[in-house]
Design an enzyme around this catalytic site. Structure first.
Site, short mmCIF file in Angstrom:
data_model
loop_
_atom_site.label_atom_id
_atom_site.label_comp_id
_atom_site.label_asym_id
_atom_site.label_seq_id
_atom_site.Cartn_x
_atom_site.Cartn_y
_atom_site.Cartn_z
N GLU A 34 0.85 -1.19 0.00
CA GLU A 34 0.00 0.00 0.00
C GLU A 34 0.89 1.25 0.00
O GLU A 34 1.77 1.39 0.84
CB GLU A 34 -0.90 -0.04 1.25
CG GLU A 34 -1.63 1.25 1.57
CD GLU A 34 -2.52 1.76 0.46
OE1 GLU A 34 -3.41 1.03 0.00
OE2 GLU A 34 -2.31 2.93 0.04
N ASN A 63 -3.91 6.86 1.35
CA ASN A 63 -3.85 6.48 2.77
C ASN A 63 -4.21 5.00 2.87
O ASN A 63 -4.80 4.43 1.93
CB ASN A 63 -4.85 7.30 3.61
CG ASN A 63 -6.26 7.26 3.08
OD1 ASN A 63 -6.71 8.19 2.42
ND2 ASN A 63 -6.98 6.18 3.31
N MET A 71 -10.07 4.93 -0.52
CA MET A 71 -11.29 5.73 -0.34
C MET A 71 -12.24 5.04 0.63
O MET A 71 -13.22 5.65 1.08
CB MET A 71 -11.99 5.93 -1.68
CG MET A 71 -11.32 6.93 -2.57
SD MET A 71 -12.42 7.40 -3.91
CE MET A 71 -11.33 8.45 -4.87
N ALA A 113 -22.87 4.24 0.70
CA ALA A 113 -24.10 3.86 0.01
C ALA A 113 -23.78 2.63 -0.86
O ALA A 113 -22.82 2.64 -1.62
CB ALA A 113 -24.60 5.00 -0.87
N HIS A 123 -16.88 7.65 -8.92
CA HIS A 123 -17.21 6.28 -9.34
C HIS A 123 -16.82 6.11 -10.81
O HIS A 123 -17.68 6.11 -11.68
CB HIS A 123 -18.72 6.01 -9.22
CG HIS A 123 -19.31 6.37 -7.89
ND1 HIS A 123 -20.51 7.01 -7.74
CD2 HIS A 123 -18.84 6.15 -6.63
CE1 HIS A 123 -20.78 7.17 -6.45
NE2 HIS A 123 -19.77 6.67 -5.76
N ASN A 141 -13.04 -0.74 -9.26
CA ASN A 141 -14.04 -0.12 -10.14
C ASN A 141 -13.65 -0.18 -11.62
O ASN A 141 -14.51 -0.25 -12.49
CB ASN A 141 -14.26 1.34 -9.74
CG ASN A 141 -14.86 1.48 -8.36
OD1 ASN A 141 -15.54 0.59 -7.88
ND2 ASN A 141 -14.60 2.60 -7.71
N THR A 170 -19.14 0.87 -5.65
CA THR A 170 -18.32 0.01 -4.78
C THR A 170 -18.91 -1.39 -4.60
O THR A 170 -18.17 -2.38 -4.64
CB THR A 170 -18.09 0.69 -3.41
OG1 THR A 170 -17.64 2.02 -3.66
CG2 THR A 170 -17.04 -0.04 -2.60
#
Ligand code: FAD
Length: 497
Positions: free
Chosen positions: A36, A116, A120, A127, A433, A467, A479
């Site tokens: 990461e 980070n 995200m 949602a 998105h 995505n 997502t």
């Protein structure tokens, strides 16, 4: 020296976490390394910001919106550094506009990337509406899709109901009734109702939004001896030997030190922009790489709820617990080609006003003209290939946007009076998105990058997730759909191991 693992995953966002969780469950003895680039944003790696600090989620969101607005003012600019000082540094964490790294996103100015641990997935609203009709890839067996969707909903803890378990809200049912009349659906399953949300509703506390840590706790808490997480390291190149990725080269973002890792299988889940960027940097350049970038158009708005219309008064407005920005979260689902658009409606009190945000996403055409162009000469501020995005709406897209605005208007006027200045088409990229940049396909026909298992065409051990793999034009937030595909891809990865 090259460290050897069974599986190496790039990226700790929801997609990387789903792959790690599923493969670890299916192959408990497999050694897994997760790489990461980002570092810790809270004290608890991979935890959603709402859990870390009650105001952190709002602060992060406000910050992102502020930067996105700044981008609006400098649409023609190539770099954000002029207005943001020195720009990104290795210590920077959070979500940043892609232009911040020196890319040319003038045609897609709202686009951002997470920098980070947890990607995200520690910032998201959570949602989790599910895709419908044309949004579901037609080349995937429907029963398999449905089964994987249930697994993905479980992993994201997708829940349908009030955000706060013990908070009565007398506005909810009247809002549903008004929306059902204004935006009718022939399918009773696709009527306006609660927005499916990823997380857990608690009594007297903010909705506990699902972060990558909830998906794969062992990845972040060190509880699985054979699963390793290395952070602050950027994967800069995938080395190849014939049809296999033989090593991943990383650079420590603080020390600059290089390291090499090998995996019998490699999965890149580094978001829809940086996954194709890494492939390009590695000389893996299928015809469809970065091509057919797709994003639903985002039509925002806000309406003041007319309490009197529902026989209620300001005294009836419930007060959510400290740290929970929303009173309620609602959904007006798409119904396929007849209305390929869905509404995400969030109820809240702000500045003494009782508001319903009436955001609509409408599907846009998948076109090869909308694409990322990678440079062989220029690099971004971390030394990866520079990106220029080409993106525009077709005439059919513009017509669909107008149709969707009429739907939004009808919905908003059923709730209150919808002033013109409260309606806004967000700049492309702003939905966060983006899909299709490494799309999945049934045939190696130049229009897809990965096969139906997520394996890069022509490669034996390289898989992609996130995505970017989604091949369809979505109305819904992406997502959950990406997670459904990640469940499928993880199964293929497990089999390959
Ligand atoms: C404020 C906000 C609200 C949102 N709300 C919603 C919502 O309500 N519903 C919804 O569906 N979606 C929402 N999203 C989008 C959602 O968060 C993303 O769809 C999701 O996180 C994508 O998951 P991912 O794992 O593919 O990518 P990411 O979460 O972006 O993770 C990718 C990770 O890869 C790492 N990485 C990238 N390149 C490299 C490299 N070369 N080497 C090493 N590491 C690398 C990054 O640092 C990052 O951690 C929202 C996003 C934000 C910011």
């Amino acid at each position: 020296m090259t460290e050897q693992y069974d599986l190496v995953i790039v990226g700790t966002g929801p997609a990387g976490a789903v792959i790690a969780r599923q493969v670890h469950e299916q192959n408990p003895d497999a050694t897994i390394l997760v790489l990461e680039a980002g570092s810790d944003i809270t004290g608890v790696a991979g935890e959603h910001l709402v859990e870390a600090d009650e105001s952190a989620m709002n602060a992060s969101y406000d910050d992102l919106m502020r930067r996105a607005r700044q981008i609006e003012y400098v649409k023609g600019a190539v770099s954000m550094t002029e207005i943001e000082g020195d720009g990104w540094t290795p210590e920077s964490t959070g979500v940043f506009p892609a232009a911040f790294f020196g890319h040319n996103f003038a045609a897609f100015p709202g686009a951002s990337v997470a920098w980070n641990i947890g990607g995200m997935g520690v910032h998201w609203t959570a949602a989790t509406p599910w895709p419908y009709a044309e949004e579901i890839p037609d080349f995937i067996d429907r029963a398999e899709w449905d089964a994987d969707q249930e697994v993905a909903r479980g992993l994201l803890r997708s829940y349908v109901g009030p955000l706060v378990a013990d908070m009565d809200n007398p506005f909810t049912e009247p809002i549903f009734a008004a929306l059902r009349e204004a935006v009718p659906s022939p399918d009773p399953e696709r009527q306006a109702g609660y927005m499916p949300m990823g997380g857990v509703a608690r009594a007297g506390a903010p909705f506990a939004r699902t972060g990558p840590r909830d998906i794969a706790p062992f990845l972040f808490d060190g509880s699985a001896a054979n699963v390793t997480l290395r952070t602050g390291v950027l994967v800069t190149r995938l080395e190849q030997d014939g049809d296999r990725v033989s090593a991943l080269v990383t650079r420590d973002l603080v020390t600059g030190e290089e390291a090499r890792y090998a995996g019998r299988v490699v999965v890149v889940a580094a978001d829809a922009l940086r996954t194709p960027q890494l492939l390009w940097a590695s000389g893996i350049r299928p015809e469809a790489l970065g091509v057919r970038l797709n994003e639903h158009a985002t039509i925002d708005g806000e309406v003041e709820i007319d309490a009197a219309r529902f026989g209620l008064t300001a005294a009836d407005i419930p007060v959510p617990p400290n740290g929970e920005p929303f009173i309620g979260s609602y959904w007006s689902p798409s119904i396929g080609a007849e209305r390929p658009a869905h509404g995400q409606l969030m109820e809240r009190e702000f500045d003494g006003r009782h508001l319903l945000s009436v955001g609509w996403y409408c599907a846009t055409e998948i076109r090869p003209e909308n694409r990322i162009e990678f440079s062989d000469e220029l690099v971004d501020s971390v030394g990866m290939p520079h990106m220029t995005v080409h993106f525009s709406y077709s005439d059919a897209d513009l017509a669909e946007i107008r149709r969707t605005q009429a739907v939004q208007l009808a919905a908003a006027n059923a709730i209150g009076v919808f002033p013109d200045e409260e309606r806004e088409i967000q700049p492309p990229g702003a939905s966060l998105h983006y899909t299709g940049t490494v799309r999945m396909g049934a045939d190696d026909d130049g229009e897809s990058v990965v096969d139906t298992d997520g394996r890069v065409w022509g490669f034996g051990n390289l898989f992609l997730a996130g995505n970017g793999v989604i091949p369809t034009a979505l109305t819904c937030n992406s997502t959950l759909t990406a997670a459904v595909l990640s469940v499928r891809i993880a199964r293929a990865v497990s089999a390959a191991l």
